[in-house]
Design a protein around this motif. Structure first.
Motif, mmCIF file in Angstrom:
data_model
loop_
_atom_site.group_PDB
_atom_site.id
_atom_site.type_symbol
_atom_site.label_atom_id
_atom_site.label_comp_id
_atom_site.label_asym_id
_atom_site.label_seq_id
_atom_site.Cartn_x
_atom_site.Cartn_y
_atom_site.Cartn_z
ATOM 1 N N ASN A 99 -25.833 7.363 10.620
ATOM 2 C CA ASN A 99 -25.156 6.185 11.163
ATOM 3 C C ASN A 99 -24.145 5.614 10.176
ATOM 4 O OD1 ASN A 99 -26.543 6.310 13.579
ATOM 5 N ND2 ASN A 99 -28.161 4.897 12.921
ATOM 6 N N TYR A 100 -24.504 5.619 8.893
ATOM 7 C CA TYR A 100 -23.593 5.089 7.871
ATOM 8 C C TYR A 100 -22.336 5.956 7.763
ATOM 9 C CZ TYR A 100 -21.949 3.142 3.443
ATOM 10 O OH TYR A 100 -21.187 2.535 2.463
ATOM 11 N N LEU A 101 -22.534 7.273 7.731
ATOM 12 C CA LEU A 101 -21.390 8.184 7.645
ATOM 13 C C LEU A 101 -20.488 8.052 8.871
ATOM 14 C CD1 LEU A 101 -23.016 11.459 6.241
ATOM 15 C CD2 LEU A 101 -21.422 9.935 5.049
ATOM 16 N N ASN A 102 -21.103 7.961 10.013
ATOM 17 C CA ASN A 102 -20.332 7.828 11.247
ATOM 18 C C ASN A 102 -19.545 6.517 11.262
ATOM 19 O OD1 ASN A 102 -19.657 8.755 13.991
ATOM 20 N ND2 ASN A 102 -20.805 6.940 14.620
ATOM 21 N N ASP A 103 -20.145 5.486 10.695
ATOM 22 C CA ASP A 103 -19.514 4.171 10.666
ATOM 23 C C ASP A 103 -18.284 4.149 9.748
ATOM 24 O OD1 ASP A 103 -19.500 1.416 11.505
ATOM 25 O OD2 ASP A 103 -20.141 0.882 9.482
ATOM 26 N N LEU A 104 -18.282 5.015 8.736
ATOM 27 C CA LEU A 104 -17.158 5.023 7.786
ATOM 28 C C LEU A 104 -15.820 5.250 8.476
ATOM 29 C CD1 LEU A 104 -18.581 7.062 4.752
ATOM 30 C CD2 LEU A 104 -18.236 4.591 4.906
ATOM 31 N N THR A 105 -15.805 6.124 9.470
ATOM 32 C CA THR A 105 -14.535 6.441 10.133
ATOM 33 C C THR A 105 -13.973 5.240 10.887
ATOM 34 O OG1 THR A 105 -15.725 7.323 12.049
ATOM 35 C CG2 THR A 105 -15.078 8.893 10.336
ATOM 36 N N ASN A 106 -14.829 4.292 11.218
ATOM 37 C CA ASN A 106 -14.342 3.080 11.902
ATOM 38 C C ASN A 106 -13.520 2.203 10.970
ATOM 39 O OD1 ASN A 106 -15.677 3.784 14.301
ATOM 40 N ND2 ASN A 106 -17.583 2.803 13.629
ATOM 41 N N TYR A 107 -13.725 2.376 9.664
ATOM 42 C CA TYR A 107 -12.968 1.584 8.686
ATOM 43 C C TYR A 107 -11.652 2.268 8.291
ATOM 44 C CZ TYR A 107 -17.128 -1.309 7.887
ATOM 45 O OH TYR A 107 -18.184 -2.168 8.029
ATOM 46 N N ALA A 108 -11.504 3.532 8.663
ATOM 47 C CA ALA A 108 -10.335 4.306 8.225
ATOM 48 C C ALA A 108 -9.052 3.769 8.846
ATOM 49 C CB ALA A 108 -10.513 5.779 8.591
ATOM 50 N N HIS A 109 -8.051 3.618 8.013
ATOM 51 C CA HIS A 109 -6.715 3.222 8.467
ATOM 52 C C HIS A 109 -5.741 4.011 7.601
ATOM 53 C CE1 HIS A 109 -3.220 1.031 9.629
ATOM 54 N NE2 HIS A 109 -3.876 0.025 10.208
ATOM 55 N N LEU A 110 -5.317 5.170 8.115
ATOM 56 C CA LEU A 110 -4.552 6.106 7.288
ATOM 57 C C LEU A 110 -3.278 5.502 6.728
ATOM 58 C CD1 LEU A 110 -5.006 9.370 9.389
ATOM 59 C CD2 LEU A 110 -6.242 8.673 7.336
ATOM 60 N N GLU A 111 -2.602 4.669 7.538
ATOM 61 C CA GLU A 111 -1.343 4.106 7.067
ATOM 62 C C GLU A 111 -1.548 3.113 5.923
ATOM 63 O OE1 GLU A 111 -2.158 4.249 10.327
ATOM 64 O OE2 GLU A 111 -0.898 5.988 10.776
ATOM 65 N N ARG A 112 -2.748 2.580 5.808
ATOM 66 C CA ARG A 112 -3.033 1.615 4.738
ATOM 67 C C ARG A 112 -3.913 2.207 3.643
ATOM 68 N NH1 ARG A 112 -1.940 -3.443 5.070
ATOM 69 N NH2 ARG A 112 -3.748 -4.014 3.816
ATOM 70 N N PHE A 113 -3.972 3.529 3.600
ATOM 71 C CA PHE A 113 -4.835 4.198 2.625
ATOM 72 C C PHE A 113 -4.489 3.796 1.194
ATOM 73 C CE2 PHE A 113 -5.695 7.802 -0.243
ATOM 74 C CZ PHE A 113 -7.069 7.902 -0.084
ATOM 75 N N ASP A 114 -3.198 3.817 0.855
ATOM 76 C CA ASP A 114 -2.794 3.453 -0.508
ATOM 77 C C ASP A 114 -3.205 2.026 -0.849
ATOM 78 O OD1 ASP A 114 -1.706 5.922 -1.064
ATOM 79 O OD2 ASP A 114 0.304 5.395 -0.404
ATOM 80 N N ASN A 115 -3.097 1.127 0.116
ATOM 81 C CA ASN A 115 -3.505 -0.263 -0.127
ATOM 82 C C ASN A 115 -5.001 -0.364 -0.392
ATOM 83 O OD1 ASN A 115 -0.888 -1.056 0.369
ATOM 84 N ND2 ASN A 115 -1.251 -1.690 2.467
ATOM 85 N N HIS A 116 -5.782 0.408 0.371
ATOM 86 C CA HIS A 116 -7.240 0.373 0.167
ATOM 87 C C HIS A 116 -7.630 0.980 -1.178
ATOM 88 C CE1 HIS A 116 -7.585 0.133 4.796
ATOM 89 N NE2 HIS A 116 -7.750 -1.061 4.272
ATOM 90 N N VAL A 117 -6.923 2.044 -1.571
ATOM 91 C CA VAL A 117 -7.167 2.610 -2.905
ATOM 92 C C VAL A 117 -6.848 1.574 -3.980
ATOM 93 C CG1 VAL A 117 -6.369 4.317 -4.594
ATOM 94 C CG2 VAL A 117 -6.823 5.018 -2.239
#
Length: 419
Positions: free
Chosen positions: A68-86
Motif C-alpha cells: 500500500n505504501y509503495l502504491n501510494d508513492l505514485t500518487n505523490y509523483a509530479h514529473l514536471e516538478r521533480f527538480d523542485n521536489h529534489v
C-alpha cells in the motif's frame, strides 16, 4: 516527507530519474524511504525494471513499507516538478547536516576553517561551479602555437549564417523571430533536419501545430512535394514523386527528430522530457527547438505579460546551460513592422523585447520581400542576425520555396523543385 515521497514516486514512473537525480541514500530522512531508494539503485544497476512488483518480489515488503505504501508513492509523483521536489529534499538534508556539523564541532572543538569547509561541502552535492583561473589558462596555453580543431555548433545548413554563428552553440539561447507567414516553422524544421543528419538529437516542442502536421511538412520539404499534395499523397502525387517517397522517408528517419506537441507546456515539463530523451538516446547531444515563445505556459501567476516572458526566457537560458546544448525558440514580431516603409525587423519589433534582448545570445530575424511585393519569382529569404553575443552581426541569404517549405543555400529553388 512529502518531497521524498514525490521523488520516489516519480522514480517509479520514470526509472532513469534514479540515476539522473544524483541523490544518495543518506540524503533521505525516513528509514523506509532510504530502503526503497537503496533497493531502486540496486535493481537499476542489475538492469532490471524498477516497479512495485520487482521491489516487492526482490526485497522484504515489510522493509519497504508494504504494498500500500509503495502504491501510494505514485500518487505523490509530479514529473514536471521533480527538480523542485529534489531541491526540497536536499534543503531538509542540508539543514539536518548543518545542525549535526555544529553539534559535533562544539563537542570536538573544531577550528573555524574546518567548520566552514564542512558547511561549504553541503552546498556542493549536486553542482560544482568553481573554476581555477590557473588550470583554465593551462588548458589554452598552447592554442596560439598549435592548430586545433574549432568546435562547430549545430548547423543551420546556410553557410553564411553558420559562418557568423559557427553553428548554434552549446549553452546558448537563440531567438528566431518573424512576422506570420515568413517561414519560421519551415526554417525550424530545416535546422532540425540539418542538425539531425550531423548527429544531434533534435527535440521539438510544438505548442501550436500537431506532430502529424510537422511530419507532413518535413516530408514535403525533404521530398520536394507541394504541401497541398500532402493532403492525399495517394491520389495527388505523380508517379515520379511516388518513386522518391521511400527515399524521403528514409532520409527523415535518420534525423532522429523527437516531437512533443501538447499545448501549454511549461519549461519544467520540457526539462523533464529533455532529460528523458537524453536518457533514451545516450551519447547524443540534444538540440532544443520551441514553436513558439509566447505559447509557453508559465506556472507563475503573473498578470503582466512582460514579466511572464522575462521569466520564461531566463528559464530557457538556464535549460541551455543545464543541458549544455543549443536552445532555439521561435518568436512573433509586433505589427509595428507593417507601419514602416522598410519592413525589415529591428529589435524593438520583438514582443516584450526588453527581456528577450537581454537573455538571448543570438537573435535572428527572417524577412521575405516577396511576402509584400507578391513577386512569385522572388524566392529569397533574408536571415538577419541582429544580435550575436560571441560573433558578428549581418545578413545571410537563403532560397525558400513557400509551396514545399524547402530552405536551400544554393541555386534558385524554382529551377529545382517540382511543385
Amino acid at each position: 516527507m512529502i518531497a521524498e515521497k514525490a521523488v520516489l514516486g516519480a522514480m517509479l514512473k520514470e526509472n532513469y530519474l534514479i540515476t539522473e537525480s544524483n541523490l544518495n541514500v543518506m540524503q533521505f530522512t525516513d528509514p523506509v524511504n532510504k530502503m526503497i531508494f537503496q533497493s531502486m539503485i540496486e535493481l537499476r544497476k542489475a538492469g532490471k525494471t524498477v516497479d512495485m512488483i520487482t521491489l516487492l518480489t526482490s526485497y522484504s515488503p515489510q522493509d519497504l513499507g508494504g504494498a500500500n505504501y509503495l502504491n501510494d508513492l505514485t500518487n505523490y509523483a509530479h514529473l514536471e516538478r521533480f527538480d523542485n521536489h529534489v531541491g526540497e529534499l536536499l534543503d531538509v538534508w542540508r539543514e539536518r547536516e548543518k545542525k549535526n556539523v555544529l553539534h559535533v564541532s562544539a563537542h570536538e572543538d573544531w577550528s573555524i576553517d574546518k567548520i566552514t569547509a564542512e558547511l561549504t561541502a553541503l552546498t556542493d552535492n549536486r553542482v560544482n561551479d568553481h573554476s581555477d583561473i590557473l588550470s583554465m589558462l593551462v588548458d589554452v596555453y598552447e592554442d596560439a602555437f598549435i592548430e586545433k580543431d574549432i568546435k562547430e555548433g549545430a548547423p543551420s545548413g546556410i553557410d553564411k549564417l553558420d559562418d557568423m554563428t559557427n553553428g548554434f552553440q552549446d549553452g546558448e539561447l537563440t531567438i528566431l523571430a518573424a512576422r506570420p507567414s515568413m517561414g519560421k516553422s519551415d526554417v525550424m524544421l530545416h535546422i532540425a533536419k540539418q542538425s539531425g543528419w550531423k548527429g544531434y538529437l533534435p527535440i521539438i516542442f510544438s505548442l501550436e501545430m500537431s506532430d502529424s502536421s510537422l511530419r507532413d511538412r518535413l516530408i514535403a520539404s525533404t521530398g520536394r512535394y507541394s504541401r497541398s499534395r500532402m493532403r492525399n499523397p495517394y491520389s495527388m502525387l505523380t508517379d515520379r514523386q511516388k518513386e522518391i517517397w521511400p527515399q524521403a522517408i528514409g532520409l527523415l528517419s535518420e534525423t532522429k527528430i523527437q516531437i512533443f506537441d501538447r499545448s501549454r507546456q511549461t519549461v519544467p515539463e520540457m526539462r523533464m522530457k529533455i532529460r528523458k530523451m537524453m536518457s533514451e538516446h545516450q551519447g547524443m547531444k540534444p538540440l532544443i527547438l520551441i514553436d513558439y515563445l509566447t505559447l509557453i505556459h508559465s506556472d507563475e501567476n503573473k498578470q503582466n505579460m512582460h514579466l511572464q516572458v522575462s521569466s520564461i526566457t531566463k528559464e530557457l537560458k538556464a535549460v541551455a546551460r543545464e543541458f549544455d546544448c543549443p536552445v532555439i525558440t521561435l518568436a512573433q514580431l509586433s505589427r509595428a513592422v507593417e507601419q514602416r516603409q522598410d519592413k525589415r525587423p529591428i529589435m524593438a519589433d520583438l514582443r516584450e523585447s526588453g527581456s528577450i534582448e537581454e537573455d538571448a545570445d543570438v537573435i535572428v530575424f527572417l524577412y521575405r520581400d516577396a511576402y509584400y511585393t507578391k513577386d512569385e519569382d522572388d524566392n529569397l529569404m533574408e536571415m538577419i542576425v541582429a544580435k550575436n553575443r560571441n560573433g558578428p552581426v549581418g545578413t545571410a541569404v537563403a532560397q525558400y520555396n513557400k509551396y514545399t517549405g524547402e530552405v536551400l543555400n544554393g541555386e534558385p529553388i524554382s529551377e529545382r523543385v517540382v511543385v
